[in-house]
Design an enzyme around this catalytic site. Structure first.
Site, short mmCIF file in Angstrom:
data_model
loop_
_atom_site.label_atom_id
_atom_site.label_comp_id
_atom_site.label_asym_id
_atom_site.label_seq_id
_atom_site.Cartn_x
_atom_site.Cartn_y
_atom_site.Cartn_z
N ARG A 1 13.03 6.28 -17.16
CA ARG A 1 11.87 5.56 -16.62
C ARG A 1 12.17 4.08 -16.41
O ARG A 1 11.45 3.39 -15.70
CB ARG A 1 10.66 5.74 -17.54
CG ARG A 1 9.39 5.27 -16.89
CD ARG A 1 8.09 5.33 -17.69
NE ARG A 1 8.06 6.08 -18.90
CZ ARG A 1 8.21 5.56 -20.12
NH1 ARG A 1 8.44 4.26 -20.28
NH2 ARG A 1 8.12 6.31 -21.19
N TYR B 1 -5.57 -2.90 4.94
CA TYR B 1 -5.37 -1.50 4.55
C TYR B 1 -6.47 -1.05 3.58
O TYR B 1 -6.70 -1.68 2.54
CB TYR B 1 -3.98 -1.33 3.92
CG TYR B 1 -3.81 0.04 3.34
CD1 TYR B 1 -4.02 1.17 4.12
CD2 TYR B 1 -3.50 0.22 2.01
CE1 TYR B 1 -3.91 2.44 3.59
CE2 TYR B 1 -3.37 1.48 1.46
CZ TYR B 1 -3.59 2.58 2.27
OH TYR B 1 -3.50 3.85 1.73
N ASP C 1 1.71 -8.12 1.99
CA ASP C 1 2.05 -6.75 2.33
C ASP C 1 2.79 -6.80 3.68
O ASP C 1 2.19 -7.11 4.71
CB ASP C 1 0.77 -5.90 2.42
CG ASP C 1 1.06 -4.42 2.64
OD1 ASP C 1 2.07 -4.11 3.29
OD2 ASP C 1 0.24 -3.59 2.19
N1 PLP Z 1 0.01 -1.00 2.66
C1 PLP Z 1 -0.20 -0.65 3.94
C2 PLP Z 1 -0.26 -1.71 5.00
C3 PLP Z 1 -0.38 0.70 4.27
O1 PLP Z 1 -0.60 1.03 5.56
C4 PLP Z 1 -0.33 1.67 3.24
C5 PLP Z 1 -0.53 3.10 3.55
O2 PLP Z 1 -0.95 3.46 4.64
C6 PLP Z 1 -0.12 1.25 1.93
C7 PLP Z 1 0.06 -0.09 1.67
C8 PLP Z 1 -0.10 2.25 0.80
O3 PLP Z 1 1.13 2.91 0.75
P1 PLP Z 1 1.33 4.41 0.22
O4 PLP Z 1 0.62 5.30 1.18
O5 PLP Z 1 2.82 4.55 0.22
O6 PLP Z 1 0.72 4.48 -1.14
#
Ligand code: PLP
Length: 354
Positions: free
Chosen positions: A45, A96, A168
């Site tokens: 882990r 998101y 992000d």
């Molecule tokens: N950030 C963005 C901009 C996303 O579009 C997404 C998923 O669509 C995520 C984070 C979350 O990622 P995951 O689906 O791998 O959990």
């Protein structure tokens, strides 16, 4: 050395075994739940050579040190877990939906306070960065409206207020944007999307250039256990070997689709930030008209998610969690690497159903 190399070279060369006789050229998949005692890893882990190869490659591309997670949302929750009880998170009003749901969930339980600001309202973001702000969350371009944040200006204001800045970078990828070089403290990825690039894995990642922050994030991952699968890390690393080529081709296709769609009678508005491979079309009609387009393509796949070599599309408001400000007839297109003429032919035949 990696700092001097171009992204295309880093994508191909980083995270390889040492160049020594009899070493494999490609990183092996090390399936192990535990390691012989006496080293740094000890238990499965807390680290794995295959994850570490993925982390070395992504870290080199973003200009920091990376950590893999079981999904993008696991990485989101790890960052939000750092926020002290009662502190404020400043975040985009439309981004998101999973991230917004996590923020709303924490706020509803009294864990944090949130301040949501339009991501293109730089002055609003700067004003929101007061002494209560502990974390400034940015996503740029945003999902699904493809709006851009002024990362440099907002990061500078956030730091003056003593807040940590996370970006992000899932939609831009390090090929088009490297937020750590623009002032961000942490970069987040859903590696499920472009980094993996083949719609066959779920994985997330965090990257930081701050060693003590990396230690804190690694400590949270060790404690909470939201670690990546080893096969997933290997697939993501393999996908990243062609990230630059895929992004260049997909971006060229997306720019052309956006240009042509702007003149199409079935399209009321095209949202395209000028780079990257995501395009959103606001269909000149209601939700049912947009659904007819999404379900009548032959090459474009009607599916959620994005960032694969395969072109796909969906109406985002079909999800109850999507922000109500997102137009009902918005179709989010993830443009792949197929021939753009075939993509356009298929899209225009589907748009005739509007
Ligand atoms: N950030 C963005 C901009 C996303 O579009 C997404 C998923 O669509 C995520 C984070 C979350 O990622 P995951 O689906 O791998 O959990």
């Amino acid at each position: 050395m990696a700092d001097l190399l171009h992204p295309a070279t880093i994508a191909v060369t980083a995270g390889r075994p040492p160049h020594e006789p009899d070493q494999p050229l490609s990183t092996p998949i090390t399936m192990a739940s535990t390691f012989i005692a006496g080293g740094e890893r000890e238990y499965g882990r807390t680290g794995n050579p295959t994850w570490q190869a993925f982390e070395a490659a992504l870290g080199a591309l973003e200009g920091g040190r990376a950590l893999g997670f079981s999904s993008g949302l696991a990485a989101v929750s790890t960052v939000l877990d750092l926020v002290a009880n009662g502190a404020t998170v400043v975040a985009p009003r439309i981004s998101y939906s999973g991230t917004l749901l996590q923020l709303a969930d924490l706020e509803s339980r009294g864990r944090i306070a949130t301040r949501l600001v339009d991501v293109e309202d730089t002055a609003g973001f700067v004003a929101a960065c007061d002494e209560d702000a502990a974390l400034v969350w940015l996503e740029s371009p945003t999902n699904p409206s493809l709006q851009l944040a002024d990362i440099e200006t907002i990061a500078a204001a956030a730091h003056q207020a003593g807040a940590t800045v996370v970006v992000d970078n899932t939609f831009a990828t390090p090929i088009f944007q490297q937020p750590l070089r623009m002032g961000a403290d942490i970069v987040l990825h859903s590696a499920t999307k472009y980094l993996g690039g083949h719609s066959d894995l779920l994985m997330g990642a965090l990257v930081t250039a701050d060693d003590s922050l990396w230690d804190v994030l690694k400590g949270r991952r060790d404690l909470q256990g939201a670690v990546p699968g080893t096969l997933e890390a290997w697939l993501a690393l393999r996908g990243m070997r062609t990230l630059h080529i895929r992004m260049e081709r997909a971006q060229a296709n997306a720019a052309e689709i956006a240009r042509r769609a702007a003149d199409h009678a079935g399209v009321a508005e095209v949202l395209y930030p000028g780079f990257g491979a995501m395009v959103s079309l606001i269909i000149d009609g209601d939700a049912a008209a947009a659904d007819r387009v999404a379900t009548s393509t032959l090459l474009w796949t009607h599916t959620t998610s994005l960032g694969g070599v395969e072109s796909s599309l969906e109406r985002r408001r079909r999800w109850a969690a999507e922000a109500p400000e997102v137009p009902d007839s918005l179709l989010r297109l993830s443009v792949g690497i197929e021939d753009v003429e075939d993509l356009w032919d298929d899209l225009t035949q589907a748009l005739s159903n509007v």
